[in-house]
Motif scaffolding. Structure first.
Motif, PDB file in Angstrom:
ATOM      1  N   GLN A  10       0.803  -1.232   0.000  1.00  0.00           N
ATOM      2  CA  GLN A  10       0.000   0.000   0.000  1.00  0.00           C
ATOM      3  C   GLN A  10       0.829   1.273   0.000  1.00  0.00           C
ATOM      4  OE1 GLN A  10      -2.595  -0.276   3.417  1.00  0.00           O
ATOM      5  NE2 GLN A  10      -3.629  -2.060   2.571  1.00  0.00           N
ATOM      6  N   ARG A  11       2.032   1.228   0.554  1.00  0.00           N
ATOM      7  CA  ARG A  11       2.782   2.465   0.719  1.00  0.00           C
ATOM      8  C   ARG A  11       3.144   3.043  -0.655  1.00  0.00           C
ATOM      9  NH1 ARG A  11       6.965   1.938  -1.563  1.00  0.00           N
ATOM     10  NH2 ARG A  11       7.415   4.137  -1.285  1.00  0.00           N
ATOM     11  N   SER A  12       3.301   4.344  -0.692  1.00  0.00           N
ATOM     12  CA  SER A  12       3.821   4.961  -1.906  1.00  0.00           C
ATOM     13  C   SER A  12       4.673   6.146  -1.483  1.00  0.00           C
ATOM     14  CB  SER A  12       2.688   5.403  -2.834  1.00  0.00           C
ATOM     15  OG  SER A  12       1.949   6.418  -2.215  1.00  0.00           O
ATOM     16  N   SER A  13       5.499   6.584  -2.394  1.00  0.00           N
ATOM     17  CA  SER A  13       6.405   7.696  -2.083  1.00  0.00           C
ATOM     18  C   SER A  13       5.600   8.993  -2.097  1.00  0.00           C
ATOM     19  CB  SER A  13       7.529   7.741  -3.112  1.00  0.00           C
ATOM     20  OG  SER A  13       8.332   6.601  -2.935  1.00  0.00           O
ATOM     21  N   THR A  14       5.402   9.532  -0.918  1.00  0.00           N
ATOM     22  CA  THR A  14       4.507  10.684  -0.758  1.00  0.00           C
ATOM     23  C   THR A  14       5.284  11.984  -0.876  1.00  0.00           C
ATOM     24  OG1 THR A  14       3.075   9.357   0.631  1.00  0.00           O
ATOM     25  CG2 THR A  14       2.892  11.747   0.875  1.00  0.00           C
ATOM     26  N   GLY A  67      15.603  22.475  -2.723  1.00  0.00           N
ATOM     27  CA  GLY A  67      14.333  23.188  -2.765  1.00  0.00           C
ATOM     28  C   GLY A  67      13.099  22.299  -2.820  1.00  0.00           C
ATOM     29  N   GLN A  68      13.245  21.004  -2.631  1.00  0.00           N
ATOM     30  CA  GLN A  68      12.075  20.117  -2.743  1.00  0.00           C
ATOM     31  C   GLN A  68      11.047  20.463  -1.651  1.00  0.00           C
ATOM     32  OE1 GLN A  68      12.756  15.981  -4.214  1.00  0.00           O
ATOM     33  NE2 GLN A  68      14.861  16.327  -3.522  1.00  0.00           N
ATOM     34  N   PRO A  69       9.830  20.823  -2.071  1.00  0.00           N
ATOM     35  CA  PRO A  69       8.857  21.402  -1.130  1.00  0.00           C
ATOM     36  C   PRO A  69       8.332  20.456  -0.063  1.00  0.00           C
ATOM     37  CG  PRO A  69       7.859  21.109  -3.318  1.00  0.00           C
ATOM     38  CD  PRO A  69       9.314  20.789  -3.458  1.00  0.00           C
ATOM     39  N   GLY A 153       8.221   9.475   2.446  1.00  0.00           N
ATOM     40  CA  GLY A 153       8.885   9.558   1.150  1.00  0.00           C
ATOM     41  C   GLY A 153      10.384   9.532   1.349  1.00  0.00           C
ATOM     42  N   ALA A 154      11.028   8.577   0.695  1.00  0.00           N
ATOM     43  CA  ALA A 154      12.498   8.515   0.768  1.00  0.00           C
ATOM     44  C   ALA A 154      13.060   9.516  -0.229  1.00  0.00           C
ATOM     45  CB  ALA A 154      12.973   7.112   0.419  1.00  0.00           C
ATOM     46  N   MET A 155      14.133  10.157   0.140  1.00  0.00           N
ATOM     47  CA  MET A 155      14.757  11.139  -0.758  1.00  0.00           C
ATOM     48  C   MET A 155      16.277  11.022  -0.732  1.00  0.00           C
ATOM     49  SD  MET A 155      12.578  14.480   0.382  1.00  0.00           S
ATOM     50  CE  MET A 155      13.550  15.588  -0.635  1.00  0.00           C
ATOM     51  N   GLY A 156      16.826  10.940  -1.934  1.00  0.00           N
ATOM     52  CA  GLY A 156      18.287  10.974  -2.051  1.00  0.00           C
ATOM     53  C   GLY A 156      18.752  12.293  -2.647  1.00  0.00           C
ATOM     54  N   GLY A 157      17.824  13.123  -3.007  1.00  0.00           N
ATOM     55  CA  GLY A 157      18.165  14.411  -3.619  1.00  0.00           C
ATOM     56  C   GLY A 157      18.487  15.464  -2.569  1.00  0.00           C
ATOM     57  N   PHE A 158      19.724  15.474  -2.116  1.00  0.00           N
ATOM     58  CA  PHE A 158      20.167  16.510  -1.155  1.00  0.00           C
ATOM     59  C   PHE A 158      21.668  16.692  -1.293  1.00  0.00           C
ATOM     60  CE2 PHE A 158      20.211  12.422   1.068  1.00  0.00           C
ATOM     61  CZ  PHE A 158      21.493  12.383   1.567  1.00  0.00           C
ATOM     62  N   GLN A 191       1.216   3.833  -5.501  1.00  0.00           N
ATOM     63  CA  GLN A 191       2.494   3.153  -5.742  1.00  0.00           C
ATOM     64  C   GLN A 191       2.608   2.824  -7.235  1.00  0.00           C
ATOM     65  OE1 GLN A 191       3.967  -1.173  -4.717  1.00  0.00           O
ATOM     66  NE2 GLN A 191       4.117   0.045  -2.861  1.00  0.00           N
ATOM     67  N   LYS A 192       3.785   3.089  -7.785  1.00  0.00           N
ATOM     68  CA  LYS A 192       3.958   2.890  -9.228  1.00  0.00           C
ATOM     69  C   LYS A 192       4.134   1.399  -9.567  1.00  0.00           C
ATOM     70  CE  LYS A 192       6.284   7.269  -9.050  1.00  0.00           C
ATOM     71  NZ  LYS A 192       6.791   7.101  -7.664  1.00  0.00           N
ATOM     72  N   ALA A 193       4.021   1.110 -10.851  1.00  0.00           N
ATOM     73  CA  ALA A 193       4.147  -0.282 -11.283  1.00  0.00           C
ATOM     74  C   ALA A 193       5.583  -0.759 -11.085  1.00  0.00           C
ATOM     75  CB  ALA A 193       3.749  -0.391 -12.748  1.00  0.00           C
ATOM     76  N   ARG A 194       5.706  -2.023 -10.807  1.00  0.00           N
ATOM     77  CA  ARG A 194       7.027  -2.623 -10.602  1.00  0.00           C
ATOM     78  C   ARG A 194       7.340  -3.597 -11.732  1.00  0.00           C
ATOM     79  NH1 ARG A 194       7.224   1.256  -7.238  1.00  0.00           N
ATOM     80  NH2 ARG A 194       7.848   0.910  -5.088  1.00  0.00           N
ATOM     81  N   ARG A 195       8.611  -3.868 -11.915  1.00  0.00           N
ATOM     82  CA  ARG A 195       9.052  -4.797 -12.968  1.00  0.00           C
ATOM     83  C   ARG A 195       8.535  -6.206 -12.678  1.00  0.00           C
ATOM     84  NH1 ARG A 195      15.225  -4.344 -12.467  1.00  0.00           N
ATOM     85  NH2 ARG A 195      15.252  -5.734 -14.257  1.00  0.00           N
TER      86      ARG A 195
HETATM   87  C1  LIG Z   1      17.051   6.252  -2.514  1.00  0.00           C
HETATM   88  C2  LIG Z   1      15.865   7.024  -3.021  1.00  0.00           C
HETATM   89  C3  LIG Z   1      16.010   8.353  -3.355  1.00  0.00           C
HETATM   90  C4  LIG Z   1      14.894   9.094  -3.767  1.00  0.00           C
HETATM   91  N1  LIG Z   1      15.018  10.434  -3.953  1.00  0.00           N
HETATM   92  C5  LIG Z   1      13.909  11.180  -4.167  1.00  0.00           C
HETATM   93  C6  LIG Z   1      13.978  12.592  -4.178  1.00  0.00           C
HETATM   94  O1  LIG Z   1      15.024  13.198  -3.943  1.00  0.00           O
HETATM   95  N2  LIG Z   1      12.841  13.280  -4.431  1.00  0.00           N
HETATM   96  C7  LIG Z   1      11.641  12.661  -4.655  1.00  0.00           C
HETATM   97  O2  LIG Z   1      10.642  13.345  -4.869  1.00  0.00           O
HETATM   98  N3  LIG Z   1      11.554  11.318  -4.625  1.00  0.00           N
HETATM   99  C8  LIG Z   1      12.643  10.570  -4.384  1.00  0.00           C
HETATM  100  N4  LIG Z   1      12.546   9.197  -4.297  1.00  0.00           N
HETATM  101  C9  LIG Z   1      11.246   8.542  -4.513  1.00  0.00           C
HETATM  102  C10 LIG Z   1      11.243   7.678  -5.771  1.00  0.00           C
HETATM  103  O3  LIG Z   1      11.039   8.469  -6.915  1.00  0.00           O
HETATM  104  C11 LIG Z   1      10.113   6.650  -5.601  1.00  0.00           C
HETATM  105  O4  LIG Z   1      10.431   5.814  -4.520  1.00  0.00           O
HETATM  106  C12 LIG Z   1       9.898   5.797  -6.850  1.00  0.00           C
HETATM  107  O5  LIG Z   1       9.432   6.585  -7.904  1.00  0.00           O
HETATM  108  C13 LIG Z   1       8.882   4.692  -6.560  1.00  0.00           C
HETATM  109  O6  LIG Z   1       7.723   5.279  -6.038  1.00  0.00           O
HETATM  110  P1  LIG Z   1       6.628   4.401  -5.291  1.00  0.00           P
HETATM  111  O7  LIG Z   1       7.350   3.650  -4.217  1.00  0.00           O
HETATM  112  O8  LIG Z   1       5.623   5.382  -4.755  1.00  0.00           O
HETATM  113  O9  LIG Z   1       6.026   3.496  -6.303  1.00  0.00           O
HETATM  114  C14 LIG Z   1      13.633   8.464  -3.889  1.00  0.00           C
HETATM  115  C15 LIG Z   1      13.505   7.113  -3.535  1.00  0.00           C
HETATM  116  C16 LIG Z   1      14.594   6.409  -3.081  1.00  0.00           C
HETATM  117  C17 LIG Z   1      14.403   4.983  -2.643  1.00  0.00           C
END
Ligand SMILES: Cc1cc2nc3c(=O)[nH]c(=O)nc-3n(C[C@H](O)[C@H](O)[C@H](O)COP(=O)(O)O)c2cc1C
Length: 204
Positions: A10-14, A67-69, A153-158, A191-195
């Protein structure tokens, strides 16, 4: 209660959060408590979490996150760090498991020796291990949050250097991931489609 399978599916990247939703410090602490039950090599527990909730700190963190909001809209953002040179603390960290009778002293001694030999002076391994441990803990935290009805939401953009300037990270702390957390607002993607499995699983 959400099962682990439900949480995973159920989780998705929020990225859109209800900005006025407050997560109490006790809940943030409980999530870190659970995350810290993740496994790590030799039980190094080479992780550290900084929970950013104060408005001024969020604003600095947003800058460091290009700047990610979502960093400002989320109730909190965890800076999940892996720790380098954690082998130096291993003897003390294993002590508790020895005292509790979970592992024998001889095993603790052999692990301390092996970890020292492999990690001392090996920056690549220290970094790999820090990223492995922090990533496992990050996923545990996200699944635990899901069970509480919280979105993440996980983020690596920093920019890691900018993070180090504004937050209390020391030389040993490697910022691995940001995790935003809060109540989801309208407009997030599912949650997006997976392989397909046949592309990613090899059964031998
Ligand atoms: C290591 C990692 C870094 C990510 N960095 C960012 C980010 O900087 N900004 C962002 O909006 N999403 C980021 N994401 C989210 C991904 O885009 C997201 O997990 C992927 O599209 C799958 O989305 P879902 O799990 O909702 O299907 C990151 C996810 C991971 C695991």
């Amino acid at each position: 209660m959400t099962s682990v399978q439900d949480a995973i599916l159920q989780r998705s990247s929020t990225s859109k959060y209800q900005p006025d939703y407050v997560i109490e410090p006790e809940t943030l602490a409980q999530l870190v408590h659970l995350a810290a039950h993740s496994p790590s090599a030799y039980n190094l527990q080479n992780w550290r979490f900084i929970a950013v909730t104060a408005p001024e700190a969020k604003s600095l963190l947003r800058e460091a996150a290009y700047g990610q909001p979502q960093v400002e809209a989320a109730s909190a953002t965890f800076i999940v760090c892996g720790q380098l040179a954690a082998h130096k603390a291993l003897e003390q960290r294993l002590g508790e498991s020895v005292s509790a009778g979970i592992i024998p002293q001889s095993i603790a001694d052999s692990w301390v020796k092996a970890a020292s030999q492999s990690h001392e002076g090996n920056a690549q391994l220290q970094r790999d291990e820090a990223i492995r441990s922090a990533s496992l803990a990050a996923m545990s935290l996200m699944l635990a949050a899901e069970e509480l009805g919280l979105a993440t939401g996980a983020m690596g953009g920093f920019d890691g250097e900018q993070l180090k300037r504004h937050f209390p990270l020391n030389e040993e702390d490697l910022p691995v991931m940001l995790i935003t957390i809060g109540k989801a607002a309208e407009g997030n993607w599912a949650q997006k489609a997976r392989r397909p499995l046949d592309e990613i699983l090899t059964l031998i």
